[in-house]
Structure formats: structure tokens, C-alpha cells
Design a protein around this motif. Sequence first.
Motif, short mmCIF file in Angstrom:
data_model
loop_
_atom_site.label_atom_id
_atom_site.label_comp_id
_atom_site.label_asym_id
_atom_site.label_seq_id
_atom_site.Cartn_x
_atom_site.Cartn_y
_atom_site.Cartn_z
N LYS A 138 0.86 -1.18 0.00
CA LYS A 138 0.00 0.00 0.00
C LYS A 138 0.90 1.23 0.00
O LYS A 138 1.79 1.37 0.85
CB LYS A 138 -0.91 0.03 1.23
CG LYS A 138 -2.02 -0.98 1.18
CD LYS A 138 -3.06 -0.61 0.15
CE LYS A 138 -4.25 -1.57 0.20
NZ LYS A 138 -5.17 -1.35 -0.90
N PHE A 140 0.30 5.38 -0.34
CA PHE A 140 -0.69 6.46 -0.40
C PHE A 140 -2.10 5.89 -0.56
O PHE A 140 -2.93 6.41 -1.30
CB PHE A 140 -0.39 7.46 -1.51
CG PHE A 140 0.96 8.10 -1.40
CD1 PHE A 140 1.32 8.82 -0.28
CD2 PHE A 140 1.89 7.96 -2.42
CE1 PHE A 140 2.57 9.40 -0.18
CE2 PHE A 140 3.14 8.54 -2.33
CZ PHE A 140 3.49 9.27 -1.20
N GLY A 141 -2.36 4.75 0.11
CA GLY A 141 -3.69 4.15 0.09
C GLY A 141 -4.00 3.32 -1.14
O GLY A 141 -5.11 2.80 -1.26
N ASN A 142 -3.06 3.19 -2.04
CA ASN A 142 -3.28 2.43 -3.27
C ASN A 142 -2.35 1.23 -3.33
O ASN A 142 -1.25 1.26 -2.76
CB ASN A 142 -3.02 3.31 -4.51
CG ASN A 142 -4.00 4.45 -4.60
OD1 ASN A 142 -5.20 4.23 -4.72
ND2 ASN A 142 -3.50 5.68 -4.53
#
Length: 190
Positions: A138, A140-142
Amino acid sequence: MRTILRMLMVCLLVPAGAALAQEKSAAAAPDNPLSTWNKKAYTRVKDILLRSAQKMPEENYSFKPTDAVRNYGQIIGHVADAQYLFCSIALGEKNPALDIEHTKTSKADLIAALNAGFAYCDKAYDGMTDASAVQTIKLFGNDAPRLSALTVNNMHNMEHYGNLVTYMRLKNIVPPSSEAPPQPPAEPKK
């Protein structure tokens, strides 16, 4: 966010293309071309950032061209903090979040913190292989390949090296990347 992902893809694809363009000789091709290339980029920017930290006199560590930007020392501290941020992600560890940018002000303390941050990051770059580089993490949340954390670290380091170059130029200091390369030592006469 899309711009960051596009930049990330370019940073991953350009080295891949360069690696494919190399001759297929066993001596020239490293075992891990992507991670090896990324580490070489890191080693270069690490060197010029450390030299930039050394070159600026202590009295200019509080210099900033306008009130809206970080001072020189804060940029050094921010870069040190970022080594922990990005490399902890690559290593799968918890970021120690030292907040160096806001807690250290002297040149000696900031250089020591920058060296420690790079030593922490060295573990991530040294341990990265092309096989581990494609594992999903993960970022930055991606979902992203593990190598992305180190590629973004390199991009972030260069971004802030650009800030430091401007500050050095404003103080009539030649930045490390504009200096003549060091000459190898002369061989002793026989």
C-alpha cells in the motif's frame, strides 16, 4: 493522485526500457536490473544531498528566500524524515516518525539525522531484488509494487535537492551536481 501514479509508471518503465536496451552480455547485465538501477539513482542523490548539507554554512541553515517556504535546515530535516517514511513502507515496517524537520535545528544535528535516515534507507535499497520489487504494498492508500516506495523516495529526494540548489545559488554556493567530478588519485610513480 493520478499525476503521481503516472509519474510512478514513467519512473518504473523508463528504467525497464533502458535495461531491455542493454546488450545481453553476462558481464554488463546485473541479476536485478530494476532494483539495481533504482539503487544507483538513490546512491547518486544521497551523495549530492549529503554534500549539500555539508556545503551550506551553519549560519545559512535558517535562510529561506520567502516566509512561505521552509528554511534550508528544515528541508534537510524534511528529507531525513522522508527516508523513514518511504523506506519503512518498502521494508514493511512502522514509520518511526521522528519529526526531524521540527525538532532539529543545528547543522550538526541535521546532518547526523540525515545520515541516520539514509542508513535506514540503505537497508531497503540493499535488500530489494526484482522479485521483491513487484510484490504489492500500500502506497498512499493504493496498491503499488514495492519498488514504487523507493522510486517515489528518489523522486522526492530530487525534488528537494532542487530546492537546496536554489538556496545555495542565492548564497553564491556551487551545488554539488554542478561541481567538476572528483579526480581519481594519481597512481604512484614506479
